[in-house]
Design a protein around this motif. Sequence first.
Motif, PDB file in Angstrom:
ATOM      1  N   ASN A  46       4.024 -11.811   8.471  1.00 31.32           N
ATOM      2  CA  ASN A  46       2.576 -11.882   8.706  1.00 31.32           C
ATOM      3  C   ASN A  46       1.788 -11.471   7.462  1.00 31.32           C
ATOM      4  O   ASN A  46       0.924 -10.611   7.506  1.00 31.32           O
ATOM      5  N   ILE A  47       2.090 -12.114   6.339  1.00 33.69           N
ATOM      6  CA  ILE A  47       1.414 -11.838   5.078  1.00 33.69           C
ATOM      7  C   ILE A  47       0.022 -12.482   5.110  1.00 33.69           C
ATOM      8  O   ILE A  47      -0.123 -13.665   5.425  1.00 33.69           O
ATOM      9  N   VAL A  48      -1.003 -11.685   4.803  1.00 29.95           N
ATOM     10  CA  VAL A  48      -2.377 -12.170   4.756  1.00 29.95           C
ATOM     11  C   VAL A  48      -2.965 -11.862   3.387  1.00 29.95           C
ATOM     12  O   VAL A  48      -2.489 -10.970   2.684  1.00 29.95           O
ATOM     13  N   LYS A  49      -3.992 -12.615   3.018  1.00 25.70           N
ATOM     14  CA  LYS A  49      -4.681 -12.374   1.750  1.00 25.70           C
ATOM     15  C   LYS A  49      -5.913 -11.520   2.021  1.00 25.70           C
ATOM     16  O   LYS A  49      -6.702 -11.836   2.900  1.00 25.70           O
ATOM     17  N   LYS A  50      -6.057 -10.442   1.241  1.00 24.61           N
ATOM     18  CA  LYS A  50      -7.198  -9.543   1.393  1.00 24.61           C
ATOM     19  C   LYS A  50      -7.944  -9.511   0.070  1.00 24.61           C
ATOM     20  O   LYS A  50      -7.349  -9.274  -0.977  1.00 24.61           O
ATOM     21  N   HIS A  51      -9.235  -9.762   0.130  1.00 24.04           N
ATOM     22  CA  HIS A  51     -10.059  -9.739  -1.071  1.00 24.04           C
ATOM     23  C   HIS A  51     -10.550  -8.313  -1.289  1.00 24.04           C
ATOM     24  O   HIS A  51     -11.236  -7.754  -0.443  1.00 24.04           O
ATOM     25  N   THR A  52     -10.185  -7.717  -2.429  1.00 22.45           N
ATOM     26  CA  THR A  52     -10.553  -6.332  -2.710  1.00 22.45           C
ATOM     27  C   THR A  52     -11.563  -6.281  -3.849  1.00 22.45           C
ATOM     28  O   THR A  52     -11.516  -7.086  -4.782  1.00 22.45           O
ATOM     29  N   LYS A  53     -12.440  -5.326  -3.748  1.00 20.48           N
ATOM     30  CA  LYS A  53     -13.450  -5.111  -4.764  1.00 20.48           C
ATOM     31  C   LYS A  53     -12.875  -4.207  -5.854  1.00 20.48           C
ATOM     32  O   LYS A  53     -12.122  -3.280  -5.543  1.00 20.48           O
ATOM     33  N   PRO A  54     -13.232  -4.420  -7.109  1.00 17.32           N
ATOM     34  CA  PRO A  54     -12.712  -3.524  -8.146  1.00 17.32           C
ATOM     35  C   PRO A  54     -13.314  -2.124  -8.036  1.00 17.32           C
ATOM     36  O   PRO A  54     -14.484  -1.971  -7.706  1.00 17.32           O
ATOM     37  N   ASN A  55     -12.483  -1.118  -8.291  1.00 20.78           N
ATOM     38  CA  ASN A  55     -12.933   0.274  -8.289  1.00 20.78           C
ATOM     39  C   ASN A  55     -12.293   0.959  -9.494  1.00 20.78           C
ATOM     40  O   ASN A  55     -11.157   1.435  -9.427  1.00 20.78           O
ATOM     41  N   PRO A  56     -13.015   1.037 -10.624  1.00 13.70           N
ATOM     42  CA  PRO A  56     -12.429   1.602 -11.847  1.00 13.70           C
ATOM     43  C   PRO A  56     -12.031   3.068 -11.715  1.00 13.70           C
ATOM     44  O   PRO A  56     -11.086   3.520 -12.367  1.00 13.70           O
ATOM     45  N   GLU A  57     -12.719   3.835 -10.889  1.00 14.33           N
ATOM     46  CA  GLU A  57     -12.395   5.256 -10.736  1.00 14.33           C
ATOM     47  C   GLU A  57     -11.009   5.452 -10.129  1.00 14.33           C
ATOM     48  O   GLU A  57     -10.306   6.397 -10.470  1.00 14.33           O
ATOM     49  N   MET A  58     -10.619   4.561  -9.196  1.00 17.18           N
ATOM     50  CA  MET A  58      -9.314   4.682  -8.548  1.00 17.18           C
ATOM     51  C   MET A  58      -8.259   3.800  -9.205  1.00 17.18           C
ATOM     52  O   MET A  58      -7.105   3.779  -8.788  1.00 17.18           O
ATOM     53  N   GLY A  59      -8.654   3.030 -10.227  1.00 18.37           N
ATOM     54  CA  GLY A  59      -7.703   2.188 -10.944  1.00 18.37           C
ATOM     55  C   GLY A  59      -7.393   0.883 -10.232  1.00 18.37           C
ATOM     56  O   GLY A  59      -6.369   0.261 -10.504  1.00 18.37           O
ATOM     57  N   ILE A  60      -8.266   0.445  -9.324  1.00 12.55           N
ATOM     58  CA  ILE A  60      -8.064  -0.808  -8.602  1.00 12.55           C
ATOM     59  C   ILE A  60      -8.767  -1.922  -9.372  1.00 12.55           C
ATOM     60  O   ILE A  60      -9.964  -1.829  -9.656  1.00 12.55           O
ATOM     61  N   THR A  61      -8.014  -2.969  -9.737  1.00 12.48           N
ATOM     62  CA  THR A  61      -8.594  -4.046 -10.530  1.00 12.48           C
ATOM     63  C   THR A  61      -9.397  -5.021  -9.692  1.00 12.48           C
ATOM     64  O   THR A  61     -10.313  -5.654 -10.178  1.00 12.48           O
ATOM     65  N   GLY A  62      -9.052  -5.189  -8.440  1.00 10.95           N
ATOM     66  CA  GLY A  62      -9.771  -6.110  -7.575  1.00 10.95           C
ATOM     67  C   GLY A  62      -9.141  -7.487  -7.610  1.00 10.95           C
ATOM     68  O   GLY A  62      -8.224  -7.761  -8.372  1.00 10.95           O
ATOM     69  N   GLY A  63      -9.621  -8.356  -6.740  1.00 12.41           N
ATOM     70  CA  GLY A  63      -9.087  -9.707  -6.643  1.00 12.41           C
ATOM     71  C   GLY A  63      -8.460  -9.940  -5.277  1.00 12.41           C
ATOM     72  O   GLY A  63      -8.720  -9.217  -4.326  1.00 12.41           O
ATOM     73  N   VAL A  64      -7.604 -10.956  -5.212  1.00 11.19           N
ATOM     74  CA  VAL A  64      -6.953 -11.313  -3.959  1.00 11.19           C
ATOM     75  C   VAL A  64      -5.584 -10.638  -3.912  1.00 11.19           C
ATOM     76  O   VAL A  64      -4.755 -10.839  -4.784  1.00 11.19           O
ATOM     77  N   VAL A  65      -5.355  -9.826  -2.882  1.00 10.43           N
ATOM     78  CA  VAL A  65      -4.109  -9.071  -2.723  1.00 10.43           C
ATOM     79  C   VAL A  65      -3.420  -9.552  -1.448  1.00 10.43           C
ATOM     80  O   VAL A  65      -4.079  -9.727  -0.418  1.00 10.43           O
ATOM     81  N   GLU A  66      -2.113  -9.764  -1.528  1.00 13.24           N
ATOM     82  CA  GLU A  66      -1.355 -10.119  -0.323  1.00 13.24           C
ATOM     83  C   GLU A  66      -0.790  -8.855   0.291  1.00 13.24           C
ATOM     84  O   GLU A  66      -0.220  -8.014  -0.411  1.00 13.24           O
ATOM     85  N   LYS A  67      -0.963  -8.708   1.603  1.00 13.82           N
ATOM     86  CA  LYS A  67      -0.444  -7.536   2.299  1.00 13.82           C
ATOM     87  C   LYS A  67       0.069  -7.943   3.671  1.00 13.82           C
ATOM     88  O   LYS A  67      -0.224  -9.041   4.148  1.00 13.82           O
ATOM     89  N   GLU A  68       0.839  -7.046   4.279  1.00 14.01           N
ATOM     90  CA  GLU A  68       1.388  -7.314   5.607  1.00 14.01           C
ATOM     91  C   GLU A  68       0.399  -6.850   6.668  1.00 14.01           C
ATOM     92  O   GLU A  68      -0.062  -5.721   6.632  1.00 14.01           O
ATOM     93  N   ALA A  69       0.096  -7.733   7.602  1.00 15.37           N
ATOM     94  CA  ALA A  69      -0.793  -7.394   8.714  1.00 15.37           C
ATOM     95  C   ALA A  69       0.062  -7.077   9.939  1.00 15.37           C
ATOM     96  O   ALA A  69       1.241  -7.412   9.998  1.00 15.37           O
ATOM     97  N   ALA A  70      -0.544  -6.426  10.907  1.00 13.18           N
ATOM     98  CA  ALA A  70       0.167  -6.048  12.126  1.00 13.18           C
ATOM     99  C   ALA A  70       0.443  -7.283  12.978  1.00 13.18           C
ATOM    100  O   ALA A  70      -0.334  -8.229  12.993  1.00 13.18           O
ATOM    101  N   ILE A  71       1.573  -7.255  13.673  1.00 12.76           N
ATOM    102  CA  ILE A  71       1.973  -8.340  14.576  1.00 12.76           C
ATOM    103  C   ILE A  71       2.242  -7.713  15.944  1.00 12.76           C
ATOM    104  O   ILE A  71       2.705  -6.569  16.023  1.00 12.76           O
ATOM    105  N   SER A  72       1.936  -8.445  16.989  1.00 13.13           N
ATOM    106  CA  SER A  72       2.100  -7.931  18.343  1.00 13.13           C
ATOM    107  C   SER A  72       3.568  -7.614  18.633  1.00 13.13           C
ATOM    108  O   SER A  72       4.464  -8.380  18.262  1.00 13.13           O
ATOM    109  N   LEU A  73       3.826  -6.501  19.310  1.00 13.19           N
ATOM    110  CA  LEU A  73       5.194  -6.107  19.635  1.00 13.19           C
ATOM    111  C   LEU A  73       5.853  -7.077  20.607  1.00 13.19           C
ATOM    112  O   LEU A  73       7.074  -7.197  20.635  1.00 13.19           O
ATOM    113  N   SER A  74       5.045  -7.810  21.375  1.00  9.83           N
ATOM    114  CA  SER A  74       5.610  -8.780  22.304  1.00  9.83           C
ATOM    115  C   SER A  74       6.190  -9.990  21.568  1.00  9.83           C
ATOM    116  O   SER A  74       6.971 -10.743  22.138  1.00  9.83           O
ATOM    117  N   ASN A  75       5.821 -10.168  20.306  1.00 11.72           N
ATOM    118  CA  ASN A  75       6.339 -11.276  19.501  1.00 11.72           C
ATOM    119  C   ASN A  75       7.572 -10.872  18.698  1.00 11.72           C
ATOM    120  O   ASN A  75       8.042 -11.645  17.867  1.00 11.72           O
TER     121      ASN A  75
END
Length: 111
Positions: A46-75
């Motif tokens: 269940n990989i989804v694309k998440k658009h993140t905003k850059p945050n220089p203080e935390m070292g986040i560059t920003g852009g499109v990040v792929e992450k795992e989303a939750a899936i129903s336990l019944s599946n």
Amino acid sequence: MIKNLVPTKLRSGDEVIVIAGKDIGKKGTLREIVRNKNKGIVTGINIVKKHTKPNPEMGITGGVVEKEAAISLSNLAIWNPKTKSKDGISYNKDKDGKKIRTYKSNGIEIK
């Protein structure tokens, strides 16, 4: 508002297979269970694309990040490596009287 919580026999660290949804047939390890939503996070599923905003203080560059989303336990169903198929979970007692989880098809203990 919490909806009805469904009890599950799955635990974090179990090898599971997806039995419904867009990732049907894929296997992965159950990393986390989100109890109040009856969902779980599985590695590589269940990989989804998440658009993140850059945050220089935390070292986040920003852009499109792929992450795992939750899936129903019944599946999800537990994967039995001996039979190489999905399986059910049952509870039995070992010789010391302690409750253990076993595969329904062959009775082998789930590690």
